[in-house]
Design a protein around this motif. Structure first.
Motif, PDB file in Angstrom:
ATOM      1  N   ILE A 160       1.406   4.816   8.109  1.00 50.76           N
ATOM      2  CA  ILE A 160       1.246   3.941   6.939  1.00 50.76           C
ATOM      3  C   ILE A 160       1.265   4.766   5.657  1.00 50.76           C
ATOM      4  O   ILE A 160       1.933   4.417   4.678  1.00 50.76           O
ATOM      5  CB  ILE A 160      -0.071   3.137   7.042  1.00 50.76           C
ATOM      6  CG1 ILE A 160      -0.018   2.186   8.237  1.00 50.76           C
ATOM      7  CG2 ILE A 160      -0.333   2.362   5.760  1.00 50.76           C
ATOM      8  CD1 ILE A 160      -1.312   1.422   8.455  1.00 50.76           C
ATOM      9  N   ALA A 161       0.526   5.877   5.654  1.00 56.31           N
ATOM     10  CA  ALA A 161       0.466   6.719   4.462  1.00 56.31           C
ATOM     11  C   ALA A 161       1.845   7.258   4.104  1.00 56.31           C
ATOM     12  O   ALA A 161       2.208   7.341   2.917  1.00 56.31           O
ATOM     13  CB  ALA A 161      -0.508   7.873   4.701  1.00 56.31           C
ATOM     14  N   SER A 162       2.631   7.616   5.106  1.00 54.35           N
ATOM     15  CA  SER A 162       3.962   8.139   4.848  1.00 54.35           C
ATOM     16  C   SER A 162       4.873   7.061   4.295  1.00 54.35           C
ATOM     17  O   SER A 162       5.632   7.307   3.343  1.00 54.35           O
ATOM     18  CB  SER A 162       4.539   8.722   6.137  1.00 54.35           C
ATOM     19  OG  SER A 162       5.846   9.189   5.943  1.00 54.35           O
ATOM     20  N   ASP A 163       4.823   5.861   4.862  1.00 52.47           N
ATOM     21  CA  ASP A 163       5.682   4.770   4.394  1.00 52.47           C
ATOM     22  C   ASP A 163       5.350   4.369   2.958  1.00 52.47           C
ATOM     23  O   ASP A 163       6.243   4.066   2.160  1.00 52.47           O
ATOM     24  CB  ASP A 163       5.541   3.554   5.311  1.00 52.47           C
ATOM     25  CG  ASP A 163       6.176   3.782   6.672  1.00 52.47           C
ATOM     26  OD1 ASP A 163       6.978   4.717   6.797  1.00 52.47           O
ATOM     27  OD2 ASP A 163       5.834   3.038   7.619  1.00 52.47           O
ATOM     28  N   MET A 164       4.066   4.370   2.635  1.00 49.47           N
ATOM     29  CA  MET A 164       3.637   3.908   1.314  1.00 49.47           C
ATOM     30  C   MET A 164       3.459   5.057   0.324  1.00 49.47           C
ATOM     31  O   MET A 164       3.123   4.826  -0.840  1.00 49.47           O
ATOM     32  CB  MET A 164       2.328   3.132   1.442  1.00 49.47           C
ATOM     33  CG  MET A 164       2.427   1.906   2.329  1.00 49.47           C
ATOM     34  SD  MET A 164       0.940   0.892   2.270  1.00 49.47           S
ATOM     35  CE  MET A 164       1.009   0.310   0.562  1.00 49.47           C
ATOM     36  N   GLU A 165       3.663   6.300   0.799  1.00 50.20           N
ATOM     37  CA  GLU A 165       3.553   7.480  -0.056  1.00 50.20           C
ATOM     38  C   GLU A 165       2.193   7.546  -0.739  1.00 50.20           C
ATOM     39  O   GLU A 165       2.080   7.670  -1.962  1.00 50.20           O
ATOM     40  CB  GLU A 165       4.685   7.511  -1.085  1.00 50.20           C
ATOM     41  CG  GLU A 165       6.065   7.597  -0.458  1.00 50.20           C
ATOM     42  CD  GLU A 165       7.173   7.671  -1.497  1.00 50.20           C
ATOM     43  OE1 GLU A 165       6.855   7.477  -2.696  1.00 50.20           O
ATOM     44  OE2 GLU A 165       8.330   7.908  -1.120  1.00 50.20           O
ATOM     45  N   ILE A 166       1.154   7.439   0.071  1.00 49.86           N
ATOM     46  CA  ILE A 166      -0.215   7.521  -0.431  1.00 49.86           C
ATOM     47  C   ILE A 166      -0.967   8.573   0.372  1.00 49.86           C
ATOM     48  O   ILE A 166      -0.517   8.988   1.450  1.00 49.86           O
ATOM     49  CB  ILE A 166      -0.947   6.162  -0.329  1.00 49.86           C
ATOM     50  CG1 ILE A 166      -0.889   5.635   1.115  1.00 49.86           C
ATOM     51  CG2 ILE A 166      -0.355   5.147  -1.296  1.00 49.86           C
ATOM     52  CD1 ILE A 166      -1.625   4.327   1.310  1.00 49.86           C
ATOM     53  N   GLY A 167      -2.121   9.012  -0.146  1.00 43.00           N
ATOM     54  CA  GLY A 167      -2.923  10.013   0.536  1.00 43.00           C
ATOM     55  C   GLY A 167      -4.392   9.830   0.251  1.00 43.00           C
ATOM     56  O   GLY A 167      -4.822   8.775  -0.268  1.00 43.00           O
ATOM     57  N   GLU A 168      -5.184  10.814   0.600  1.00 39.52           N
ATOM     58  CA  GLU A 168      -6.633  10.737   0.399  1.00 39.52           C
ATOM     59  C   GLU A 168      -6.963  10.515  -1.071  1.00 39.52           C
ATOM     60  O   GLU A 168      -6.295  11.040  -1.969  1.00 39.52           O
ATOM     61  CB  GLU A 168      -7.304  12.005   0.917  1.00 39.52           C
ATOM     62  CG  GLU A 168      -7.300  12.134   2.429  1.00 39.52           C
ATOM     63  CD  GLU A 168      -8.123  13.318   2.900  1.00 39.52           C
ATOM     64  OE1 GLU A 168      -8.937  13.830   2.099  1.00 39.52           O
ATOM     65  OE2 GLU A 168      -7.947  13.723   4.062  1.00 39.52           O
ATOM     66  N   ASP A 169      -8.002   9.716  -1.296  1.00 37.55           N
ATOM     67  CA  ASP A 169      -8.523   9.343  -2.621  1.00 37.55           C
ATOM     68  C   ASP A 169      -7.616   8.377  -3.363  1.00 37.55           C
ATOM     69  O   ASP A 169      -7.957   7.956  -4.487  1.00 37.55           O
ATOM     70  CB  ASP A 169      -8.761  10.595  -3.496  1.00 37.55           C
ATOM     71  CG  ASP A 169      -9.773  11.538  -2.872  1.00 37.55           C
ATOM     72  OD1 ASP A 169     -10.712  11.049  -2.217  1.00 37.55           O
ATOM     73  OD2 ASP A 169      -9.613  12.771  -3.027  1.00 37.55           O
TER      74      ASP A 169
END
Length: 917
Positions: free
Chosen positions: A634-643
């Motif tokens: 999910i993080a890779s698809d949406m280009e998001i990370g911690e915080d």
């Protein structure tokens, strides 16, 4: 001069050993075949359970040919059913009830031959033309009981009959392999009422002794002949047309064909899996032939020098080997049958329940008999031909001069064995670069199965040079244990005889490696099923609750936690939320209690969460009510990370409600919540692949009450951990017995123990483990045979050396130490080779089995969870090593008693004896 062929029974000790080794080769392969054939008996019973008749034939007015059919060769009994379509009507409570069905006439002989086809349950069969019997469902549809009036209307030509219901019957053969062939009529009348019947059926049975799993092809031949004879009743068949008006449906023939397909597949797959057993048999046979030829070498050379043609000497050698192999084949077949029978008592890998032997059946098929004879006699003769051809080639090419010597040196530099190993390893590595899914392709699987044996062949030949180069190091290593002289002499002897020592060692390497491989697979597959199921369902056992009864959730959780088998339990609620306002991109949001979950669930490696890398992420989630743990996909698809901020959208009608979370951790996988029924983990759908543990978001249940209340589809779950894996299923059964089924949503609960049990009790798994058990037995027998051969050959060639040592003052113990040191060094070398070859064989096997639990629908993060049975592997190692040493010690003690003058004169005395002097 006494012909060589008349001396077969002289030197009886040597000949007995040859017969013994040939017998073990034959028994090992026959044992596997007997077991597989015996295993197929259940399938034979199922496929040949076609009811009382072997076949049915259908044609216009065929019932008039019944007498001719009964007289045919191969027909044991036959009966006819004449049928016609009719409309049946009754009057009940002033209403007309109507059924259109097939009405038949059957005679007394049909009832006598096939009493179970139409079985009377009330009343009797019609005795005159005014009576009728109905099948129970038709009688029910017509609201009729015995004594009711039934009107029957035959349409062609239209005729009406007023009948009385005198009997109700059931179709008694509907549970067989072809039930539709016994549902031909639902009403029975006398023959006079169906004079214009166009369709006649004939039931035909062949003698019971013809249909036997001993030789299915003979059964098929008889059935085919009977079918062809029935079709030939059509006079134009084969004359003016190549098809018959008589349709024959061979239920039994079809069942036997299906059985043969199953049997051939069973043999092919498992004989191929037990390929190491075949290699061991070939190598053992080759060593036996080598020993036999070596013992005749001096005599053959002397006779050849006196003018005896080489072709005649070869024929005599082949005759001897054929006579010995025939003697061994019979004994080996009996031993193999016993071995196959013993395998039927196996309940798993090297586990037995010998009480099963009392009720077990043993099937020795004609194929097995022929195969046993061919292997028992053919294998020695083929290996003899190969060895003699190789030996003759060596002798013929040695004196050819400098040009051939130059060519020989060039080929020696190439080292074909090293090339074979390198190519095999490169192919192995390249195929496995595709990951665990490489085994899905049949061709790839075939190559992967063969690669270890290919590499083994190269390693075996390369090992001869390794032994010769490493002999000083081995002698120095074993000097403190065996003494300097004994170690040096014994190891020098092993190096001198490396052409026979290395094959013996490599047999032990292959046998021990395949046994270790089987042991590891037998524990790894169940362990993999347990670990992956725990990860997939969120714990040892999980319950999916009825979402419409939230008041029952907490009481049920209390019942689970208070159960004596439960150590920890927690509540969670899951739903799918959109990750964008447009929809289409969704994730599985699971509201959990992080602290409780860490003491219940497991990660993808089977580690408790409180001890895994996920513990830190769960602690962060526990301290942040609005936090979220997100999987990497999910993080890779949406280009998001911690915080970063994660938004989820809940659609309710035309309204969209937004929930915001702070990402506290991004992890590869999270425990899943796969739903199942009655404890069984069912697949998600044909053609659909689901990656377990992805597309997951864990949120804190303390801040998810609004989502829980507003979600249209909610999955409330209770995850539980138990003290023992099998206790999970028992916990569920206990709760269900006390009314938990009202709380559980449509019986949806999961158990890791049940999933593992399904695997370990499946026919495929049990057959594989039993074949592995036979493979271990074969490996042990082969090791006994080759070390017996090597010990005897080594002792024979060392007789003079041992006599000189005794004459110089060495004790019998020193002489024995010399022989034992040779075996110790050879065994140590074998173990070194096992450490090199076994990991390759094991890793290859595990990669091939990677999809055993995952299947085509579930893809687990770690397809294979390795479980090493150290104790079991140690027992197997001890069994092989102890056996090898016992063989060597026994041979040494029996054959070491020789005087110096006997040793010095042995070769002359032996030659004179052979020549009849």
């Amino acid at each position: 001069m006494v012909p060589l062929s008349l001396k077969i029974l002289q030197k009886s000790r040597s000949q007995i050993v040859t017969v013994f080794c040939f017998m073990l080769c034959s028994a090992s392969i026959v044992g596997l075949m007997v077991y597989l054939d015996t295993e197929s008996l259940s399938e034979w019973d199922e496929h040949t359970d076609v009811g009382p008749a072997s076949m049915t034939a259908q044609a216009e007015y065929l019932q008039h040919k019944l007498d001719e059919i009964r007289e045919m060769e191969g027909v044991a009994k036959a009966g006819s059913v004449a049928t016609v379509r009719a409309r049946l009507t009754t009057l009940y409570k002033s209403l007309l009830w109507e059924v259109e069905t097939t009405t038949a006439y059957i005679d007394d002989l049909f009832i006598e031959n096939y009493p179970t086809v139409f079985r009377i349950i009330e009343g009797r069969m019609p005795a005159n033309r005014s009576e009728i019997a109905l099948e129970q469902s038709v009688a029910s549809a017509l609201k009729s009981t015995l004594g009711f009036d039934v009107n029957m209307t035959v349409m062609l030509p239209r005729t009406d009959y007023q009948l009385t219901l005198v009997g109700i019957f059931e179709l008694g053969a509907v549970d067989n392999h072809n039930p539709n062939q016994y549902s031909l009529a639902k009403a029975i009348v006398l023959e006079q009422l169906i004079t214009f019947a166009k369709t006649g059926y004939v039931y035909v049975s062949v003698p019971e002794n013809v249909v036997t799993p001993f030789n299915p092809r003979t059964s098929l031949s008889v059935l085919t002949q009977v079918e062809e004879s029935i079709r030939s009743l059509d006079e134009d068949y084969g004359v003016t047309r190549d098809w018959s008006l008589i349709t024959v449906i061979g239920m039994l023939k079809e069942g036997i064909n299906e059985y043969q397909t199953y049997l051939q597949e069973l043999r092919l797959v498992n004989v191929y899996r037990a390929g190491s057993s075949l290699v061991l048999a070939v190598v053992t046979s080759l060593l036996v032939v080598r020993k036999h030829v070596t013992e005749r070498k001096k005599e053959i050379n002397r006779l050849h020098a006196r003018g005896v043609p080489q072709s005649y000497l070869n024929r005599i050698l082949n005759f001897e080997l054929l006579a010995l192999s025939l003697a061994a084949a019979g004994i080996g077949f009996l031993l193999g049958t016993l071995l196959g029978w013993m395998a039927t008592s196996s309940t798993g890998f090297l586990t037995f329940d010998f009480s099963l032997l009392l009720n077990s059946r043993v099937l020795v098929t004609l194929d097995c008999l022929i195969f046993g004879i061919v292997i028992g006699t053919g294998l020695p003769m083929i290996t003899a031909a190969a060895y003699l051809s190789h030996y003759r080639t060596r002798v013929d090419t040695e004196p050819q001069g400098a040009q051939l010597g130059k060519y020989s040196r060039i080929t020696g530099i190439l080292r074909w064995d090293l090339v074979l190993i390198v190519i095999g390893l490169l192919v192995f590595s390249s195929l496995h670069l595709g990951g665990f899914a490489s085994g899905d392709d049949f061709v790839v699987s075939l190559i992967l199965e063969s690669l270890p044996l290919v590499i083994f062949i190269g390693l075996a030949n390369l090992s001869i040079g390794i032994v010769r180069k490493g002999s000083p190091w081995l002698a120095k290593m074993f000097s403190p244990l065996m003494g300097r002289v004994s170690a040096s002499v014994g190891i020098r002897r092993m190096v001198k005889e490396s052409a026979s020592a290395v094959p013996a060692a490599m047999v032990l390497v292959l046998a021990l490696s395949s046994s270790w491989n089987s042991a590891l697979v037998s524990t790894t597959l169940p362990y993999t099923a347990t670990v992956n199921t725990r990860f997939a369902i969120g714990g040892d056992v999980s319950f999916h609750l009825d979402s419409s009864s939230p008041d029952s959730w907490q009481p049920f959780l209390s019942n689970v936690t208070s159960h004596p088998y439960c150590t920890n339990a927690t509540f969670a609620a899951a739903t799918r939320l959109d990750l964008s306002t447009e929809g289409g991109n969704t994730a599985d949001f699971v509201a959990v209690n992080p602290e409780q979950l860490s003491y219940v669930a497991y990660d993808e490696h089977g580690i408790h969460l409180e001890e895994s890398d996920l513990r830190i992420a769960l602690n962060e989630l526990a301290s942040n009510p609005l936090g979220a743990i997100v999987t990497e996909d999910i993080a890779s698809d949406m280009e998001i990370g911690e915080d970063d901020l994660l938004r989820a959208f809940l659609k309710s009608g035309n309204e969209i409600e937004v929930f915001e979370f702070v990402i506290v951790a991004v992890v590869d996988y999270l425990p899943d919540r796969l739903v199942s029924k009655d404890g069984k983990l069912v697949y998600t759908g044909l053609g659909y692949s689901y990656v377990v543990g992805q597309q997951k978001v864990f949120i804190n249940i303390g801040s998810a009450s609004e989502i829980i209340q507003k979600a249209e589809t909610l999955d409330p779950i209770i995850f539980a951990r138990v003290d023992e894996s099998e206790a999970g299923a028992q916990l569920a059964y206990d709760l269900i017995a006390h009314g938990a089924s009202q709380v559980i949503d449509e019986g949806k609960w999961s158990s890791a123990h049940i999933e593992t049990t399904i695997l370990t009790q499946s026919p495929q798994y049990l057959v594989q483990r039993r074949v592995d058990t036979v493979t271990v037995m074969v490996g042990l027998l082969a090791s006994i045979a080759v070390f017996l051969l090597y010990s005897m050959e080594s002792l024979q060639k060392a007789r003079r050396e041992m006599a000189i040592l005794e004459a110089m003052g060495s004790t019998r113990g020193d002489v024995t130490k010399t022989q034992v040191s040779e075996t110790v060094a050879l065994t140590f070398f074998s173990l070194l080779m096992v450490m090199m070859f076994s990991p390759l064989m094991i890793s290859n096997e595990l990669l091939l089995f990677a999809d055993t639990h995952s299947g085509s629908w579930y893809k687990y993060p770690v397809p294979i969870q390795i479980s090493i049975p150290i104790a079991l592997m140690g027992i197997i190692l001890a069994l092989f090593i102890t056996t090898v040493f016992l063989v060597n010690v026994i041979v040494t003690l029996v054959g070491a008693n020789i005087e110096l003058n006997q040793a010095l004169d042995a070769s002359w005395a032996h030659s004179l004896e052979r020549e009849g002097v």
